[in-house]
Structures are given as C-alpha cells and as structure tokens.
Design an enzyme around this catalytic site. Structure first.
Site, short mmCIF file in Angstrom:
data_model
loop_
_atom_site.label_atom_id
_atom_site.label_comp_id
_atom_site.label_asym_id
_atom_site.label_seq_id
_atom_site.Cartn_x
_atom_site.Cartn_y
_atom_site.Cartn_z
CG ASP A 90 -0.65 -0.20 2.23
OD1 ASP A 90 -0.26 -0.83 3.14
OD2 ASP A 90 0.85 1.13 3.38
CG ASP A 100 3.48 -3.41 5.67
OD1 ASP A 100 3.53 -2.52 5.13
OD2 ASP A 100 2.59 -4.12 6.07
N1 SAM Z 1 -0.79 -3.49 7.45
C1 SAM Z 1 -0.81 -5.30 6.96
C2 SAM Z 1 -1.13 -6.02 7.68
O1 SAM Z 1 -1.05 -5.15 9.63
O2 SAM Z 1 -1.84 -6.69 8.08
C3 SAM Z 1 0.11 -5.16 5.79
C4 SAM Z 1 0.01 -4.46 5.14
S1 SAM Z 1 0.43 -4.62 3.54
C5 SAM Z 1 -1.17 -5.04 2.28
C6 SAM Z 1 0.91 -6.29 3.24
C7 SAM Z 1 1.30 -7.29 1.65
O3 SAM Z 1 2.33 -7.83 2.26
C8 SAM Z 1 -0.22 -7.51 1.30
O4 SAM Z 1 0.09 -6.81 -0.39
C9 SAM Z 1 0.58 -8.67 0.41
O5 SAM Z 1 0.65 -8.73 -1.35
C10 SAM Z 1 2.11 -8.92 0.62
N2 SAM Z 1 2.27 -10.47 0.66
C11 SAM Z 1 1.73 -11.40 1.17
N3 SAM Z 1 2.45 -11.97 1.20
C12 SAM Z 1 3.97 -11.94 0.29
C13 SAM Z 1 4.97 -12.95 0.17
N4 SAM Z 1 4.96 -13.91 -0.12
N5 SAM Z 1 5.90 -11.98 -0.15
C14 SAM Z 1 5.84 -10.19 -0.49
N6 SAM Z 1 4.84 -9.47 -0.08
C15 SAM Z 1 3.25 -10.81 -0.06
#
Ligand code: SAM
Length: 282
Positions: A86, A156
């Site tokens: 984000d 994150d």
């Molecule tokens: N603030 C949020 C929370 O506390 O739950 C997290 C925000 S951010 C949107 C989390 C991000 O991690 C998402 O965009 C998701 O697509 C990404 N994500 C999930 N698994 C992942 C992976 N294996 N490698 C990289 N990004 C990943």
C-alpha cells in the site's frame, strides 16, 4: 441500506464496517482484494477478508514500524520492506533523509497499482522517490537469494495466511538475519496478542534461537481490533532497544520529521508490555 463488510478475527469475534461504496474488488493472482469507502475510517483495503489498512488509522502502524527501528539504530542507510504494497511504510521510511535506499518486495503488483489509485495518501509519492526500489516477488524467495544487506528489515505482512504464511517461518527469519548488516534490526507485524497469542509465542521461539536480543513493542491500531497491536523486534544489536530518551529526542528533532503518533516518549514506552503479553514469551 448500505452493505456491511464483516471481518471475522476469531471464530467467535469480529468487526464490521458500513460500506458507503465498493471502489474496487478482484481476485488477483494471489488473493482476494477489496477496497471500499467508509464514513468514519475513509477508504479501507482488505485482503482475503482481513483488514490491511484504513486511511484514518494507518499512520499509527506505519510510524511505529519505521521510526522506532530507524531512530533506535541511528545510522541506518538501507531499508528492506517485506510486503507493504500500500506504500505507507515506504512513505514513512523515506521521511528520513539519512535513508539512501528503501527496497520494497511485494508479491502482488495489483496491490501496489490499486493502492496508488485508490489510497494515494498512503504512498504520497514515495514510489516515485529516487531512493525507492520496488521488486515484485515472493519475499521469502527474495531474502533467500539476495546478496544485498540491510540496516533495517520491516516485515509489513498480512497475518500468516495465504501467500504470507511463508513470512512467519523459521527459514524466512533465518534469511532475514542473513541479510541484516552488523547492528541491523528486524521488525515485524505480529498481530494482536489478546486475540492472536500464537503469533507472538511462535515468533518468540524462532527469534530466541536466531538473535541475541528479541522483544516486542506495542501500539493501539483501532482497526487491528483486539487491543494492543504487537511488533516483533529481533537483532544482535543489544543497545538498540535501550536507547536513552535524550538520544532518541536528539535524533527525532534533528530529523525534523512530522508525525501524528510517534514521539520519543512513546518509542520508549512501547517496549513496556502488560504482564499477560510478557508471559507469552518470557
Ligand atoms: N498493514 C497490514 C497488516 O498489518 O496486515 C499489511 C499491509 S500490506 C498490504 C501486506 C502486503 O504483503 C500485501 O500487499 C500482500 O500482497 C503482501 N504479501 C503477502 N505475502 C507476500 C509474500 N510472500 N511476499 C511479498 N509480499 C507478500
């Protein structure tokens, strides 16, 4: 009658949002993504039914997962953000003029593109900063393969479901440790201990075996419901967590960074944990 978005945090407890409108919804290659408008929290993004971020309270989470490790470290130049599509973490990280490079590794390009469009205040131009490097990849693979090293690694991540499950594994943290420079610090999104105690218990077991100093710190993020939101702290830099208030204050004032939640007093106090959380990992 406006539709309601229900988030089931626990099999017997959850929260709901009155949706003024659904802005975008799709099944991406990795997860279900929905962005909707609410009267009080502004725009909200959820992935696989779990609230990720809201315009109203994102500042608390993003300020505490960036300024605490960066001001504690004191000489950070390179930051790795795991997930963070984000853009809020990137925005707060790059407020530090001392940061020379911030690398964001996000598995789902749709999250970045849709956040730029529907949550523009989150990144607030950070993706275009010359110090930003965005890599679309599975971060567990990235930390296994990269030859780069970082002063700060910020996990994150969503909760340990779907594509994020691998980001809570011992292998992943072992590779994060490998990618940390001397005195480097790893911080993690670690759930709300009251409702998700297993996230702290499991991470503590792994951190204890991998790092010289590990702990957790907390902040209240209203839409991460369930009381304290916990952040994991893992490093071989035993002084970093114990910076005196005057040092933190000097660094904060010198940075001239404007915040809405973080300040040196809150930084120090965040590491003081309620007994029920301490007993989860002591
Ligand atoms: N603030 C949020 C929370 O506390 O739950 C997290 C925000 S951010 C949107 C989390 C991000 O991690 C998402 O965009 C998701 O697509 C990404 N994500 C999930 N698994 C992942 C992976 N294996 N490698 C990289 N990004 C990943």
């Amino acid at each position: 009658m406006a539709e309601l978005f229900y988030e089931l945090i626990h099999e017997t407890y959850g929260q709901f949002f009155k949706m003024e409108s659904i802005l975008f919804e799709k099944k991406t290659d990795h997860q279900h993504l929905v962005l909707f408008e609410t009267e009080f929290f502004g725009r909200v993004m959820a992935l696989d039914g779990i609230i990720q971020t809201t315009e109203k309270d994102e500042f608390i989470y993003h300020e505490m997962l960036t300024h605490v490790p960066i001001f504690a470290h004191g000489q950070a130049k390179k930051v790795l953000i795991i997930g963070g599509g984000d853009g809020g973490m990137l925005r707060e990280t790059l407020k530090h003029r001392s940061i020379e490079q911030a690398t964001l590794v996000e598995i789902d390009a749709d999250v970045i593109e849709l956040s730029k469009e529907y949550l523009p205040k989150h990144s607030n131009g950070a993706f275009d900063d010359s110090r930003s490097q965005v890599i679309i990849a599975d971060a567990s693979q990235f930390v296994q393969d990269t030859s780069e090293s970082y002063d700060i690694i910020i996990a994150d991540t969503p909760d340990p479901v779907g594509p994020a499950k691998v980001l809570f594994s011992e292998d992943f943290y072992q590779n994060c440790r490998r990618c940390l420079r001397p005195n480097g610090i790893l911080v993690t999104q670690n759930g709300t201990p009251f409702l998700q105690p297993e996230e702290i218990v499991e991470n503590a077991k792994i951190f204890r075996s991998l790092f010289t100093d590990y702990h957790f710190y907390c902040a209240p993020v209203p839409t991460y419901t369930g009381g304290h939101m916990a952040f994991g702290w893992a490093t071989d830099n035993t002084n970093a967590r114990r910076q005196p208030l005057d040092i933190l204050t000097d660094r904060f004032c010198l940075s001239q960074i404007q915040t809405q939640y973080y300040n040196p007093g809150i930084h120090q106090a965040a590491f003081a944990l309620p007994t029920y959380i301490q007993t989860m990992f002591k």
